[in-house]
Motif scaffolding. Structure first.
Motif, short mmCIF file in Angstrom:
data_model
loop_
_atom_site.label_atom_id
_atom_site.label_comp_id
_atom_site.label_asym_id
_atom_site.label_seq_id
_atom_site.Cartn_x
_atom_site.Cartn_y
_atom_site.Cartn_z
N ALA A 149 20.86 13.77 -43.27
CA ALA A 149 20.41 13.46 -42.21
C ALA A 149 19.47 11.88 -42.23
O ALA A 149 19.49 11.09 -41.28
CB ALA A 149 19.03 14.32 -41.62
N VAL A 181 21.94 4.49 -38.04
CA VAL A 181 21.48 4.21 -36.70
C VAL A 181 20.80 2.94 -36.72
O VAL A 181 21.01 1.99 -36.00
CB VAL A 181 20.94 5.29 -36.17
CG1 VAL A 181 20.28 4.66 -34.72
CG2 VAL A 181 21.78 6.48 -35.91
N ALA A 185 16.97 11.00 -34.52
CA ALA A 185 17.55 11.05 -35.62
C ALA A 185 16.80 10.98 -36.77
O ALA A 185 17.23 11.36 -37.92
CB ALA A 185 18.46 9.79 -35.84
N TYR A 245 24.41 9.81 -29.71
CA TYR A 245 24.90 8.68 -30.02
C TYR A 245 26.40 8.44 -29.52
O TYR A 245 26.91 7.42 -29.06
CB TYR A 245 24.74 7.99 -31.02
CG TYR A 245 23.35 7.49 -31.49
CD1 TYR A 245 23.16 6.07 -30.87
CD2 TYR A 245 22.42 8.04 -31.93
CE1 TYR A 245 21.97 5.32 -31.19
CE2 TYR A 245 21.11 7.41 -32.12
CZ TYR A 245 20.81 6.19 -31.56
OH TYR A 245 19.81 5.72 -31.82
N ALA A 305 21.58 13.91 -33.16
CA ALA A 305 21.80 12.45 -32.99
C ALA A 305 23.55 11.87 -32.65
O ALA A 305 23.67 11.08 -32.15
CB ALA A 305 21.40 11.84 -34.31
N ALA A 365 18.90 17.09 -37.44
CA ALA A 365 18.71 15.70 -36.61
C ALA A 365 19.94 15.22 -36.72
O ALA A 365 20.36 14.44 -35.59
CB ALA A 365 17.56 15.02 -36.97
N LEU A 366 20.78 15.09 -37.72
CA LEU A 366 22.08 14.35 -37.63
C LEU A 366 22.95 14.81 -36.85
O LEU A 366 23.83 13.98 -36.15
CB LEU A 366 22.70 14.35 -39.17
CG LEU A 366 23.94 14.15 -39.40
CD1 LEU A 366 23.81 12.37 -39.40
CD2 LEU A 366 24.26 14.06 -40.80
N GLY A 407 22.25 9.45 -42.11
CA GLY A 407 22.44 8.93 -40.66
C GLY A 407 21.45 8.23 -39.86
O GLY A 407 21.71 7.42 -39.25
N TYR A 408 20.20 8.50 -40.06
CA TYR A 408 19.07 7.94 -39.29
C TYR A 408 19.33 6.25 -39.93
O TYR A 408 19.15 5.23 -39.02
CB TYR A 408 17.73 8.36 -39.91
CG TYR A 408 16.48 7.60 -39.38
CD1 TYR A 408 16.34 7.57 -38.14
CD2 TYR A 408 15.60 7.02 -40.36
CE1 TYR A 408 15.19 6.61 -37.41
CE2 TYR A 408 14.19 6.45 -39.88
CZ TYR A 408 14.23 6.26 -38.46
OH TYR A 408 13.05 5.82 -38.12
#
Length: 315
Positions: free
Chosen positions: A121, A128, A239, A70, A66, A62-63, A124-125
């Motif tokens: 990941a 965000v 993400a 993004y 995303a 998902a990283l 990263g979420y």
């Protein structure tokens, strides 16, 4: 050209031809669904390259999705880039993140690799969410229709959107087939089957695995950037950890290590959830039961079972 190669070209070329023709015959609802499915199947192709062909189980994809999403979205809203420039920025962002994360995560292996990618990941979420002033966090932001113009084509138009989704999927699909026929692809399969023997044969296993991570991240980022551009929305939910689990499910259902598996698995899971959600709010329970049944009766996935029982030439 051998008969096996002709069969491979005929089957996979036929699949692409069917997807192209479906644009002109599908009703509006399924037309939009299939466009979405092709973009998500591109994501699954990227995941399949790493998991199905290299044998690296990641829970952090998902990283990369995303990063593309993004990179494209913020490139438009913050940097004023055109659709083409923003799409390219998203792909480059995913490739860069893949190189950095791959260099760090590949210091581990097995379960540790899986956990490390999951932690990256999640970081990263949270990033965000932390920079919500720019990313709008869980609320996300909309890409305006006027900005979704690529080379004079309005990507908010259903026909243009479908064709663009088809091009994205076809590029990723053909790239995967080219990789599988190359020396690089054969080395990745050798690493999956027996990493120690590949090292004994003189291959720089770490370099090949890093290249696989970067290529997988690039395809995943392409999917993310295309998704945001074609469907006009960028949000933190893409993400989250579920978008690391989804490609794993799609690949397992369709058949890990098969070229058509990601598409078949994505179609199957998408419509299973779509149909069951119209019957009950516990639609994920139905999806879970279907997954358990497939695991018990088709452990190689749908295309994997077809390859084992009928078409052993399937790549």
């Amino acid at each position: 050209m051998t008969s096996e190669v002709r069969k491979i070209i005929g089957l996979h070329g036929g699949v692409l031809a069917i997807l192209l023709v479906l644009q002109f015959v599908l009703p509006a609802y399924h037309h939009g669904n299939l466009a979405r499915i092709m973009v998500l199947a591109t994501y699954a192709i990227g995941y399949n390259l790493l998991f199905g062909y290299t044998g690296l189980l990641s829970l952090g994809h998902a990283l990369f999705f995303a990063a593309g999403l993004y990179g494209m979205g913020l490139g438009m809203t913050q940097l004023g880039l055109s659709a083409g420039g923003a799409l390219l920025l998203g792909v480059l962002a995913g490739a860069t993140v893949g190189a950095v994360i791959g260099a760090l995560a590949l210091r581990t292996e097995g379960v540790a690799f899986m956990i490390v990618t999951l932690m990256f990941a999640q970081a990263g979420y949270l990033t965000v969410l932390y920079f919500g002033a720019y990313t709008r966090g869980d609320e996300g932001f909309v890409i305006q229709q006027a900005d979704r113009m690529l080379w004079g084509f309005d990507l908010s138009d259903p026909s243009n959107r479908y064709f663009a989704a088809f091009v994205v999927f076809a590029v990723a699909f053909l790239a995967l087939l080219a990789v599988l026929r190359s020396r690089f692809g054969r080395v990745l399969i050798a690493i999956r089957e027996n990493e120690e023997r590949a090292m004994m044969l003189g291959y720089d296993v770490m370099r090949y695995k890093l290249m696989a991570v970067v290529l997988s991240a690039t395809l995943s980022a392409l999917s993310g950037a295309a998704y945001g551009l074609l469907f006009g929305y960028v949000g933190a939910s893409f993400a989250s950890v579920q978008y690391s689990i989804f490609p794993l499910l799609w690949v397992l259902l369709g058949g890990a290590g098969t070229a058509l598996g990601p598409l078949v698995g994505t179609v199957f899971m998408f419509y299973l959830i779509d149909l069951s959600s119209g019957i009950t709010t516990a639609y994920m329970l139905i999806a879970g039961v279907a997954l358990v049944c497939l695991t018990l009766f088709a452990p190689q996935g749908l295309m994997g079972e077809i390859r084992n029982r009928f078409w052993r030439w399937l790549p």
